[in-house]
Structure formats: structure tokens, C-alpha cells
Design a protein around this motif. Structure first.
Motif, mmCIF file in Angstrom:
data_model
loop_
_atom_site.group_PDB
_atom_site.id
_atom_site.type_symbol
_atom_site.label_atom_id
_atom_site.label_comp_id
_atom_site.label_asym_id
_atom_site.label_seq_id
_atom_site.Cartn_x
_atom_site.Cartn_y
_atom_site.Cartn_z
ATOM 1 N N LEU A 195 41.316 39.597 48.026
ATOM 2 C CA LEU A 195 42.493 39.547 47.266
ATOM 3 C C LEU A 195 41.661 40.781 47.222
ATOM 4 C CD1 LEU A 195 41.063 35.799 46.576
ATOM 5 C CD2 LEU A 195 43.286 37.012 47.625
ATOM 6 N N THR A 196 42.937 41.283 46.225
ATOM 7 C CA THR A 196 43.212 42.739 45.157
ATOM 8 C C THR A 196 42.922 41.619 43.318
ATOM 9 O OG1 THR A 196 45.574 42.668 44.918
ATOM 10 C CG2 THR A 196 44.132 44.181 46.852
ATOM 11 N N VAL A 197 42.245 42.904 43.014
ATOM 12 C CA VAL A 197 41.365 42.585 41.240
ATOM 13 C C VAL A 197 41.947 43.985 40.850
ATOM 14 C CG1 VAL A 197 40.127 41.415 39.896
ATOM 15 C CG2 VAL A 197 39.927 40.463 42.286
ATOM 16 N N GLU A 198 42.900 43.354 39.702
ATOM 17 C CA GLU A 198 43.029 44.754 38.690
ATOM 18 C C GLU A 198 41.893 44.297 37.869
ATOM 19 O OE1 GLU A 198 46.727 46.194 35.024
ATOM 20 O OE2 GLU A 198 46.964 44.268 36.444
ATOM 21 N N ILE A 199 41.236 45.644 37.052
ATOM 22 C CA ILE A 199 40.388 45.237 36.609
ATOM 23 C C ILE A 199 40.697 45.757 34.608
ATOM 24 C CG2 ILE A 199 38.575 46.639 35.783
ATOM 25 C CD1 ILE A 199 38.083 44.979 38.024
ATOM 26 N N ASN A 200 41.126 44.513 33.881
ATOM 27 C CA ASN A 200 41.716 44.961 32.838
ATOM 28 C C ASN A 200 40.740 45.181 31.629
ATOM 29 O OD1 ASN A 200 44.627 45.323 32.951
ATOM 30 N ND2 ASN A 200 44.314 43.119 33.829
ATOM 31 N N ASN A 201 39.626 44.328 32.306
ATOM 32 C CA ASN A 201 38.414 45.280 31.118
ATOM 33 C C ASN A 201 37.428 44.934 31.580
ATOM 34 O OD1 ASN A 201 36.454 44.180 28.736
ATOM 35 N ND2 ASN A 201 37.515 42.659 27.452
ATOM 36 N N THR A 202 36.901 45.734 31.702
ATOM 37 C CA THR A 202 35.199 46.133 32.412
ATOM 38 C C THR A 202 34.168 45.104 32.040
ATOM 39 O OG1 THR A 202 33.915 47.711 30.406
ATOM 40 C CG2 THR A 202 36.044 48.501 33.110
ATOM 41 N N ASP A 203 34.671 44.560 30.355
ATOM 42 C CA ASP A 203 33.115 43.730 29.905
ATOM 43 C C ASP A 203 33.613 42.188 31.153
ATOM 44 O OD1 ASP A 203 31.103 42.903 28.872
ATOM 45 O OD2 ASP A 203 32.501 41.966 26.711
ATOM 46 N N ALA A 204 34.567 42.203 31.848
ATOM 47 C CA ALA A 204 34.469 40.962 32.904
ATOM 48 C C ALA A 204 33.998 40.640 33.637
ATOM 49 C CB ALA A 204 35.842 39.970 32.871
ATOM 50 N N GLU A 205 32.579 41.560 34.152
ATOM 51 C CA GLU A 205 32.217 42.041 35.505
ATOM 52 C C GLU A 205 31.524 40.762 35.952
ATOM 53 O OE1 GLU A 205 28.524 40.925 33.079
ATOM 54 O OE2 GLU A 205 30.632 41.678 32.488
ATOM 55 N N GLY A 206 31.135 39.411 35.206
ATOM 56 C CA GLY A 206 30.255 38.608 36.671
ATOM 57 C C GLY A 206 31.366 37.952 37.039
ATOM 58 N N ARG A 207 32.781 37.618 36.857
ATOM 59 C CA ARG A 207 33.143 36.912 37.727
ATOM 60 C C ARG A 207 33.565 37.907 39.239
ATOM 61 N NH1 ARG A 207 38.049 35.929 33.178
ATOM 62 N NH2 ARG A 207 35.674 36.425 32.400
ATOM 63 N N LEU A 208 33.454 39.117 38.681
ATOM 64 C CA LEU A 208 33.653 40.125 39.710
ATOM 65 C C LEU A 208 32.735 39.888 41.304
ATOM 66 C CD1 LEU A 208 34.022 43.612 38.158
ATOM 67 C CD2 LEU A 208 35.937 41.191 39.168
ATOM 68 N N VAL A 209 31.422 40.064 40.293
ATOM 69 C CA VAL A 209 30.287 39.957 41.631
ATOM 70 C C VAL A 209 29.776 38.475 41.949
ATOM 71 C CG1 VAL A 209 29.084 42.266 40.390
ATOM 72 C CG2 VAL A 209 28.408 39.611 39.790
ATOM 73 N N LEU A 210 30.251 37.303 41.581
ATOM 74 C CA LEU A 210 30.044 36.357 41.900
ATOM 75 C C LEU A 210 31.100 35.861 42.850
ATOM 76 C CD1 LEU A 210 29.711 34.027 38.553
ATOM 77 C CD2 LEU A 210 27.945 34.360 40.898
#
Length: 463
Positions: A304-319
Motif C-alpha cells: 500500500l502506498t502512503v502519502e505523507i501529509n505530516n511527518t509528525d504522524a510517524e508512529g502509524r508508519l513504523v507500526l
């Protein structure tokens, strides 16, 4: 820090400690000597919740102590009430005299153990000095094990990122694995890209300490349980830099990892008959020329591709990468724990552990367990109509939907996309911090939801 009951050898010399409700005080006084009754009345002791009083003998030395237990209305507004009274007692060994039994007695005894905790790595500090003999009718070893797991969680959260970066968090995992004969494999740095963990790598690549995925396993038989804990050892917010006031507590952003490690400690120490796996993506969300950027589109392990609209919402990315990896083995139950959103903190505050689950068996077991062990939880919904909020159009998913609505729910929905179709999955969006001193809970890092989960697991997994 070791949180223990007093040695059995101390029981004979222990000072009796009478736990009294307000309504029972008059009757108790009626059975005492005139001198004792006069002393209690003159001292103004009314058995209010969290109060304590020493009673002198004829030689002036204490012969007993009283602890106030208030009334049901007062007790409903908190937990670990005996610990509040214990904090007012001088150093010594005490033997509890009470009509409490079962869960109520076990919770009060555990609260006393937890009140012994203090974080003393950098300065002298101590918890309560009064020691309790394990009351008859409680499983003292189990309570000491649970207290040890909580102490581990608190220590990890309280340690600043200067001493608890990804390297140190890995070391803590290896130490725990060694203690119980578990295996611990770690994928570091560029190997994350080679082995298809691109979002863990992207979030952590700007840090001086390499990002990594920690994979701990224990147990050879029984149902499979996978715990996934957010291990963001410090969160600057990345290029969407947090203001200073918001960054001050970000040493606790690995609170999910700390909590699953405390729970893993308990599972292994108690020998639960299951196969345990712990996955921790350990990173620091730092700022450098290597930082991932707003507007970037990342491709996850799941594709799945993910657009980064805020780098401070990083926890959900690593999880997300860790959850996709865990789902590949189709465990019988997968749980994620993370200090994920400010929205959850605003919604329910620091006392409650908000969680998401669509599994009726998990919900029933968890709600019952939470009430039994005084570890309150609150269910929030995987609200399907909000799915469209996390679909930006330019990519499959948006890591930070605009508008500010339902921030915890949209984060949970995001994670569910990676947790595997048909898999039993529950997510906790915890705070991980006690902002003010409370009985059994000093200010600082704290475990949330772990005791309720530990108590619920036998029912959920059929152990």
C-alpha cells in the motif's frame, strides 16, 4: 527496582494494620480499650480514604496502625486506596487486617507494591518505605511478577532519549529475552530496505542511531500471540517540527514498546502456555538532510502506498510495516500498543486506556478483566464511514487526514489496513504517562492496559 512483599520471616514481628471503612469505625472503637479509643478520637482519625494512624502501646511504641478506607462513593473515584494510606506510614513491616477478599484484596496489595516504585537512575529517590506482608488469600508471586513488569515499563519510559535511544531499547529487549530464554533477532539500518521494511527505514533514517525492527520470540506450543509496540524513542515531529512545549514529553513516545515489554515479562515469568512474539520498530524521528518529507509517498511492506501529509504522524508508519510482518504468520491474536495520538488523550484523559476491537470475545474478556484488576479501558470504534478520510486519492492512504476530526479513530483505521484480513486484531492508543501523583502511581511513565490484557488472555486464547 525490586518491588516485593516483606519476607515471611517478618510476619511475626509485623505491626497489625486495620483497614477500616468510615461506617465501621464506631463499631471497631467499641471493641477497643478506653485508652485506644481516646487516642483515635483525639487524633481526629475518621477512617477517611487514604488516611493512616499509628496507635501507641503502654510503652509508647506503636502496637497497631489504622488505614482509612472511606466509603464506596469515595473509592469509586480512584484505585489503589490502601497505597494512599501506606504512603503516610513510617518505615516498618505491616500485616493487613481486613474483610476484603478476592480481587479487591489483590488490587490493594498490588497497589502497595507499586507505591514502592521510584525512578532513581539520576538522583536519589524512593517510594514508600512501609512494607507489607503478603495478605492471606492473594497470590503473592503473581502480584510481584506484575509489579516487576510495571517497573520495567516505567523505567523504560522515564529514561530520557539520551540513554534510551534505539540502541538502548534493543539492549533492553535483549536483556529481557536472555532472562527468559527467548530469542531476539534485529534488522538494522539499510537491511530494513533489503528485507522490505521501507516505512520503518524512512521514519528512522535521519537519526544518528539506525532504525531497526526488534523481533523477540518465546514459547514452543499453544496459541500464537503477537504484540506490536511503537518504539519511537524520541519524536521531534520531523520536518513538521513540534513546538518546544509539545516536544518536552517525547521521551515517552516509546511507551507502547515499553508496555508490551512489561506485558511480555509477565507472560514469560508466569509461564503462560502460548507462543509469544514481540515486534518493536525502534526509531528516532529526527531532523537532518535524510528526513522524510511532507508530500513524500512511501510504499509500505504490504504494498500500500502512503502519502505523507505530516511527518509528525510517524508512529502509524513504523507500526504499519511491523503489523504487516506480524500478520504474515496469521497469529491467533495480534495486539498493538502505541502512544499514537493526542486525540485519544483529549478524548479520555490519562487514566483510561482507549482501545479498538471488533472481536466480541476480546471485548467481553477485556472489559471484565479491566474491572477485576483495576486497569480501566474504554472501547472506541473502528468507525467504517471514516475510512474515506484516510484515502487521499494520490496514494492508497493518507498518514494525517486534514480537518482534525476523529484523529484517534482514523489512526486506528489506518493500522487496521495492515493487520491482515480476518485476523483477530486489537489496538491500544495509550498515553503512557501519569501527570500527577496518585496512590500507587507516581508522576511519570506508567503502563496502561497491560494488566487487563494479562488477565484477559486465558479467556481470549482458551489457555
Amino acid at each position: 527496582m525490586t518491588l516485593k512483599f516483606a519476607d515471611a520471616e517478618s510476619a511475626d514481628q509485623a505491626l497489625p494494620l486495620v483497614l477500616l471503612e468510615k461506617d465501621a469505625l464506631a463499631e471497631w472503637l467499641g471493641g477497643q480499650s478506653a485508652a485506644t479509643a481516646a487516642w483515635v478520637r483525639a487524633s481526629g482519625f475518621e477512617a477517611a480514604l487514604g488516611t493512616a494512624l499509628l496507635i501507641p502501646g503502654e510503652d509508647g511504641a506503636p502496637k497497631a496502625a489504622l488505614a482509612g478506607y472511606g466509603d464506596a462513593a469515595a473509592r469509586a473515584r480512584g484505585r489503589f486506596h490502601l497505597a494512599g494510606a501506606a504512603a503516610k506510614l513510617p518505615e516498618g513491616v505491616y500485616r493487613l487486617e481486613t474483610d476484603l477478599t478476592g480481587d479487591a484484596l489483590a488490587n490493594e496489595a498490588l497497589g502497595w507494591l507499586l507505591a514502592q516504585y521510584a525512578f532513581d537512575r539520576y538522583a536519589k529517590a524512593s517510594g514508600i518505605k512501609a512494607r507489607l506482608v503478603a495478605p492471606d488469600g492473594v497470590d503473592g508471586r503473581r502480584l510481584e511478577t506484575i509489579a516487576a513488569g510495571e517497573a520495567l515499563t516505567r523505567d523504560l519510559i522515564n529514561t530520557p532519549a539520551s540513554d534510551m535511544g534505539p540502541d538502548a531499547l534493543e539492549a533492553a529487549c535483549r536483556d529481557l529475552a536472555s532472562q527468559f530464554g527467548a530469542s531476539c533477532d534485529v534488522i538494522h539500518g539499510e537491511a530494513l530496505l533489503e528485507q522490505n521494511f521501507p516505512m520503518i527505514h524512512a521514519v528512522g533514517r535521519a537519526s544518528a542511531e539506525a532504525p531497526r525492527l526488534i523481533d523477540m520470540r518465546w514459547g514452543k506450543s499453544g496459541p500464537a500471540l503477537t504484540l506490536v509496540g511503537k518504539g519511537v524513542c524520541f519524536d521531534t515531529g520531523g520536518l513538521n517540527l513540534k513546538p518546544g512545549a509539545s516536544m518536552g514529553l517525547m521521551k515517552k513516545d516509546m511507551g507502547g514498546a515499553a508496555t508490551v515489554l512489561g506485558l511480555a515479562h509477565d507472560i514469560m515469568a508466569l509461564g503462560l502456555p502460548l507462543r509469544l512474539r514481540v515486534l518493536i520498530p525502534a526509531v528516532e524521528n529526527a531532523v537532518s538532510g535524510e528526513s522524510f518529507r511532507p508530500g513524500d509517498i512511501l510504499t509500505s511492506r504490504k504494498g500500500l502506498t502512503v502519502e505523507i501529509n505530516n511527518t509528525d504522524a510517524e508512529g502509524r508508519l513504523v507500526l504499519a510495516d511491523a503489523l504487516a510482518y506480524g500478520a504474515e504468520e496469521s497469529p491467533d491474536l495480534m495486539l498493538s500498543m502505541a502512544t499514537l495520538t493526542g486525540a485519544a488523550r483529549v478524548a479520555v484523559g490519562p487514566d483510561l486506556s482507549p482501545y479498538y476491537s471488533d472481536d466480541a470475545g476480546v471485548v467481553a474478556a477485556l472489559e471484565g478483566a479491566a474491572a477485576r484488576v483495576a486497569d480501566p479501558v474504554w472501547r472506541l470504534p473502528f468507525w467504517e464511514p471514516y475510512e474515506k478520510m484516510i484515502e487521499p486519492g494520490i496514494a492508497d492512504l493518507d498518514n494525517a487526514p486534514k480537518g482534525g476530526f476523529a484523529g484517534s479513530i482514523t489512526a486506528a483505521l489506518f493500522l487496521r489496513r495492515f493487520a491482515g484480513e480476518g485476523l483477530r486484531y486489537t489496538h491500544f492508543d495509550i498515553y503512557g504517562w501519569q501527570p500527577t501523583v496518585a496512590p500507587g502511581r507516581p508522576k511519570g511513565g506508567t503502563g496502561m492496559g497491560a494488566r487487563a490484557l494479562l488477565d484477559a488472555l486465558p479467556e481470549v486464547l482458551g489457555l
